[in-house]
Scaffold this motif. Structure first.
Motif, PDB file in Angstrom:
ATOM      1  N   UNK A 172     -20.380  -0.471  52.302  1.00 45.76           N
ATOM      2  CA  UNK A 172     -21.649   0.244  52.332  1.00 45.76           C
ATOM      3  C   UNK A 172     -22.856  -0.654  52.619  1.00 45.76           C
ATOM      4  N   UNK A 173     -22.622  -1.870  53.049  1.00 46.95           N
ATOM      5  CA  UNK A 173     -23.700  -2.774  53.468  1.00 46.95           C
ATOM      6  C   UNK A 173     -23.192  -3.591  54.647  1.00 46.95           C
ATOM      7  N   UNK A 174     -22.752  -2.904  55.666  1.00 45.84           N
ATOM      8  CA  UNK A 174     -22.117  -3.558  56.806  1.00 45.84           C
ATOM      9  C   UNK A 174     -23.132  -4.274  57.680  1.00 45.84           C
ATOM     10  N   UNK A 175     -22.710  -5.399  58.206  1.00 44.48           N
ATOM     11  CA  UNK A 175     -23.397  -6.070  59.299  1.00 44.48           C
ATOM     12  C   UNK A 175     -22.354  -6.229  60.398  1.00 44.48           C
ATOM     13  N   UNK A 176     -22.807  -6.469  61.597  1.00 46.93           N
ATOM     14  CA  UNK A 176     -21.890  -6.503  62.728  1.00 46.93           C
ATOM     15  C   UNK A 176     -22.121  -7.745  63.564  1.00 46.93           C
ATOM     16  N   UNK A 177     -21.049  -8.216  64.181  1.00 53.95           N
ATOM     17  CA  UNK A 177     -21.136  -9.251  65.195  1.00 53.95           C
ATOM     18  C   UNK A 177     -21.073  -8.565  66.548  1.00 53.95           C
ATOM     19  N   UNK A 178     -21.894  -9.008  67.490  1.00 57.29           N
ATOM     20  CA  UNK A 178     -21.824  -8.508  68.857  1.00 57.29           C
ATOM     21  C   UNK A 178     -20.885  -9.452  69.593  1.00 57.29           C
ATOM     22  N   UNK A 238     -29.223  -2.572  58.324  1.00 59.96           N
ATOM     23  CA  UNK A 238     -29.741  -2.284  56.991  1.00 59.96           C
ATOM     24  C   UNK A 238     -31.230  -2.570  56.845  1.00 59.96           C
ATOM     25  N   UNK A 239     -31.832  -3.237  57.819  1.00 60.54           N
ATOM     26  CA  UNK A 239     -33.268  -3.507  57.774  1.00 60.54           C
ATOM     27  C   UNK A 239     -33.997  -2.466  58.611  1.00 60.54           C
ATOM     28  N   UNK A 256     -32.264  -5.414  62.688  1.00 57.16           N
ATOM     29  CA  UNK A 256     -32.351  -6.789  63.166  1.00 57.16           C
ATOM     30  C   UNK A 256     -31.254  -7.038  64.196  1.00 57.16           C
ATOM     31  N   UNK A 257     -31.649  -7.455  65.385  1.00 54.70           N
ATOM     32  CA  UNK A 257     -30.699  -7.760  66.454  1.00 54.70           C
ATOM     33  C   UNK A 257     -30.956  -9.193  66.895  1.00 54.70           C
ATOM     34  N   UNK A 275     -45.604  -3.923  61.202  1.00 53.07           N
ATOM     35  CA  UNK A 275     -46.841  -3.935  60.424  1.00 53.07           C
ATOM     36  C   UNK A 275     -47.190  -2.541  59.929  1.00 53.07           C
ATOM     37  N   UNK A 276     -46.887  -1.531  60.722  1.00 51.89           N
ATOM     38  CA  UNK A 276     -47.120  -0.150  60.279  1.00 51.89           C
ATOM     39  C   UNK A 276     -46.275   0.202  59.070  1.00 51.89           C
ATOM     40  N   UNK A 277     -45.031  -0.256  59.065  1.00 49.76           N
ATOM     41  CA  UNK A 277     -44.166   0.000  57.915  1.00 49.76           C
ATOM     42  C   UNK A 277     -44.665  -0.731  56.674  1.00 49.76           C
ATOM     43  N   UNK A 278     -45.131  -1.961  56.844  1.00 50.22           N
ATOM     44  CA  UNK A 278     -45.662  -2.717  55.709  1.00 50.22           C
ATOM     45  C   UNK A 278     -46.923  -2.039  55.180  1.00 50.22           C
ATOM     46  N   UNK A 279     -47.807  -1.614  56.097  1.00 53.56           N
ATOM     47  CA  UNK A 279     -49.038  -0.938  55.679  1.00 53.56           C
ATOM     48  C   UNK A 279     -48.721   0.383  54.971  1.00 53.56           C
ATOM     49  N   UNK A 280     -47.763   1.130  55.485  1.00 46.08           N
ATOM     50  CA  UNK A 280     -47.384   2.393  54.857  1.00 46.08           C
ATOM     51  C   UNK A 280     -46.807   2.155  53.465  1.00 46.08           C
TER      52      UNK A 280
END
Length: 182
Positions: free
Chosen positions: A14-20, A43-44, A48-49, A119-124
């Motif tokens: 339930x907290x997967x990350x992936x390798x490309x 998850x971020x 994050x890519x 920045x919009x997400x941080x401000x919100x």
């Protein structure tokens, strides 16, 4: 041999990350691969890519087929647009300088939009925290005012009223005087 650019799952439940990765289409999802291009963390917010854009571009130009999810990521980060421009250069429709300039313009615009979203997400988040604190303070003040009124009512009920007590004593004194006179 069919070559795919796809995701290989990593991380915990339930907290997967992936390798490309670039892999043979016949190999299992988390099995052998030819080359690791980068990582993807959904998850971020925004996701994050991190990947090697030059190697991804190389594999796209040599015919590797991305899966739908990887295609969306490569499009989001500009690899497909760069490939599109390079195909135009190869056909002679535009020059390499024009293609590089168009890609650089697109990249700066895209990076500014991504940073604007961050920045919009941080401000919100900050605004939501401030609004929650204000609402909590308002509720706290309302509770303390209600408690204060309740305590004042309890003190008023517990304390004897001085005016009615004085009338009672006067009335009793008058009755006693009337009995003494009789």
């Amino acid at each position: 041999m069919a070559v795919k650019i796809r995701l290989a799952r990593r991380g915990r439940k339930k907290a997967a990350t992936y390798d490309i990765v670039v892999a043979d289409a016949r190999s299992p999802r988390d099995g052998r691969f030819i080359e690791k291009l980068g990582t993807y963390n959904p998850n971020t917010n925004p996701a994050t890519i991190n990947y090697d854009a030059d190697r991804a571009f190389y594999w796209m130009m040599t015919g590797a087929q991305p899966t739908d999810t990887v295609r969306a990521m490569l499009s989001y980060r500009g690899v497909l647009y760069r490939r599109h421009l390079q195909l135009g250069v190869d056909k002679g429709a535009i020059t390499q300088d024009v293609a590089n300039q168009r890609f650089a313009d697109w990249k700066t615009d895209k990076d500014s939009r991504i940073e604007g979203k961050r920045t919009g997400l941080v401000d919100a988040k900050t605004d939501a925290r401030t609004a929650a604190l204000a609402a909590e303070t308002k509720v706290k003040e309302a509770r303390s005012e209600a408690q204060r009124q309740k305590q004042a009512a309890a003190l008023a009920a517990a304390a004897p009223a001085p005016a009615p007590a004085a009338e009672t004593e006067t009335t009793e004194t008058a009755e006693v005087s009337a009995e003494d006179a009789a």
